[in-house]
Design an enzyme around this catalytic site. Sequence first.
Site, PDB file in Angstrom:
ATOM      1  N   LYS A 138       0.831  -1.215   0.000  1.00 27.94           N
ATOM      2  CA  LYS A 138       0.000   0.000   0.000  1.00 27.94           C
ATOM      3  C   LYS A 138       0.860   1.257   0.000  1.00 27.94           C
ATOM      4  CE  LYS A 138      -4.182  -1.535   0.039  1.00 27.94           C
ATOM      5  NZ  LYS A 138      -5.406  -0.996  -0.531  1.00 27.94           N
TER       6      LYS A 138
ATOM      7  N   ASP B  73      -8.712   0.221   6.257  1.00 26.06           N
ATOM      8  CA  ASP B  73      -8.590  -0.887   7.212  1.00 26.06           C
ATOM      9  C   ASP B  73      -7.241  -0.811   7.902  1.00 26.06           C
ATOM     10  OD1 ASP B  73     -10.997  -2.369   6.847  1.00 26.06           O
ATOM     11  OD2 ASP B  73     -10.278  -2.927   4.869  1.00 26.06           O
TER      12      ASP B  73
HETATM   13  C1  LIG Z   1      -2.254  -6.256   3.025  1.00 27.24           C
HETATM   14  C2  LIG Z   1      -3.330  -6.111   2.016  1.00 27.24           C
HETATM   15  N1  LIG Z   1      -3.489  -7.044   1.090  1.00 27.24           N
HETATM   16  C3  LIG Z   1      -4.429  -6.922   0.141  1.00 27.24           C
HETATM   17  C4  LIG Z   1      -5.291  -5.857   0.100  1.00 27.24           C
HETATM   18  C5  LIG Z   1      -6.333  -5.762  -0.979  1.00 27.24           C
HETATM   19  O1  LIG Z   1      -6.086  -4.715  -1.872  1.00 27.24           O
HETATM   20  P1  LIG Z   1      -7.259  -4.017  -2.665  1.00 27.24           P
HETATM   21  O2  LIG Z   1      -8.204  -3.435  -1.667  1.00 27.24           O
HETATM   22  O3  LIG Z   1      -6.582  -2.988  -3.506  1.00 27.24           O
HETATM   23  O4  LIG Z   1      -7.919  -5.086  -3.479  1.00 27.24           O
HETATM   24  C6  LIG Z   1      -5.157  -4.872   1.046  1.00 27.24           C
HETATM   25  C7  LIG Z   1      -6.040  -3.722   1.054  1.00 27.24           C
HETATM   26  O5  LIG Z   1      -6.075  -2.973   2.008  1.00 27.24           O
HETATM   27  C8  LIG Z   1      -4.147  -4.993   2.045  1.00 27.24           C
HETATM   28  O6  LIG Z   1      -3.974  -4.062   2.994  1.00 27.24           O
END
Ligand SMILES: Cc1ncc(COP(=O)(O)O)c(C=O)c1O
Length: 388
Positions: free
Chosen positions: A89, A121
Site C-alpha cells: 500500500k 482498514d
Molecule cells: C495487506 C493487504 N493485502 C491486500 C489488500 C487488498 O487490496 P485491494 O483493496 O486494492 O484489493 C489490502 C487492502 O487494504 C491490504 O492491505
Amino acid sequence: MSEARISHAATTARISAVVTNTACRQFAFPGLTLSLNKQNMAAALAEISSWPGYGAAPLHSLPAIAAHCGVKTVLYKDEAARFGLGSFKALGGAYAVARLAKQHQADGREPSEMTVATATDGNHGRSVSWGAKRVGCAAKIFIHQQVSGGRARAMQSFGADVIRVDGNYEASLAACKRKAESEGWHIVSDTSWEGYRDIPLQVMAGYSVMASETLEQLGDQQLSHAFLPVGVGGLAGGVVARLWQAMGDRLCKIISVESKKSPCLQQSIAAQTPKLFDITEETLMAGLSCGEVSQLAWEILQPTVSHCLSITDQAVAPLMRLLKRGLDGSPSIEAGECATAGLAAMLAARQDSNLWSALGLNSDSVVLLIGTEGATDPELYQSITERH
Ligand SMILES: Cc1ncc(COP(=O)(O)O)c(C=O)c1O
C-alpha cells in the site's frame, strides 16, 4: 522436512466457493484505451523509484511449495519491507498524495494548506499518512471498529488525525465522504466510484510498480498464473493492467482470491455486474474486508480474471508460521495475515483435482503470488506466529 510441514498446513486451506468468469477473454486487447495506461504506469514507476529508500521488493522462489503442488515454479513477491511501511500500500496512497501536492504547487498553492482524507482498514491509511508527512500536509483517517489499536497508532505516528467510526468499512467510507465534502478536504481513496476516478487511478498506477518490478525480475521466465488477493480490487487491477500491457494476448491466467466473508468481486463476476456485499463478520485478513469492488478495478478485472476463489480464514495462522520458519530453499518470510491468501488458495485448489485442472495448473506452470504485507500489526503477528 519441508514437505511434512507444508502438507500439514495445506490441510487447513479451504476454498468456500469458485466462480468461473464467463466474460473472461471475450475481449480484444484494449491497449491504451484502458484508463490505467502505459503513460501513467511509467510515470508512477519513474516517480516512486526516485524516492529515498526505494528498492524493488524481493521476488522469492518457493521450491518446496512448487514441489508439493507439482508446478515448475512458485514466486512470492514480498512486500513486507516496502518503504518501511510493511505493505504494498506504500506505493499507492502516498503516490496519489505526492501528485496532489505537485498539482497544488503548480496552481501556486502550498501543500501545507491542503488536507487529505481517507477511509481505511489500516494499510492504505498508513500510506496516505506517510505521504502527507512527506509533502507536509494534514491527514484525516477514518477507521471502523475492527481496525486494531496497533494499526491506528502506526498512522498517528506519522502525525495523522485518526477518527474511529461505528460500523464496518463502508460506514467509515461514508463518514469520510460526508466530512471531506463539508470541510473541503481531498479524499485520497483506494477505491473509485461514479464520478471519482482520478485519484484511485493514480493509486493503482502506484501499485502497478509491483508488476513492473516483477517483469524485470522474471528475466526469461514467463508467468502462467497469478493468484491475486482482492479487497476493492485496486491491487489486482494495478498488477493486471501492467501485466496485460506487457503480455498482451498472452496474459497469464488471473485468479482472484477473496475472503469468504467479503467476496464482492466473486459475486459481481457471478452476476456480471458490480454487486454490494454486506459484510456481517470480519475476516482475519483485514485488508480484504471490502464489500464493493472499485469501478476502475472492475473495468480491468471483469475481462481478465478467469476464476474467482473465496477462502476461509483457517489457513492464515498456519501459513504465517510456515513462511516465518522458512522452507527448504527459501528464506524466512515475514507474512502478515493478507499475505497468505494466494498461497492458501493455491494449496486448497491442489487438493481438488477438478479445480486444479480447470485452473490449468500443471508441471509447466510458473505461478505468481503476492505477499501483500509483513507484520503490519506487530502485536497480532507476534501472537499468531509465536503460538505453537
Ligand atoms: C495487506 C493487504 N493485502 C491486500 C489488500 C487488498 O487490496 P485491494 O483493496 O486494492 O484489493 C489490502 C487492502 O487494504 C491490504 O492491505
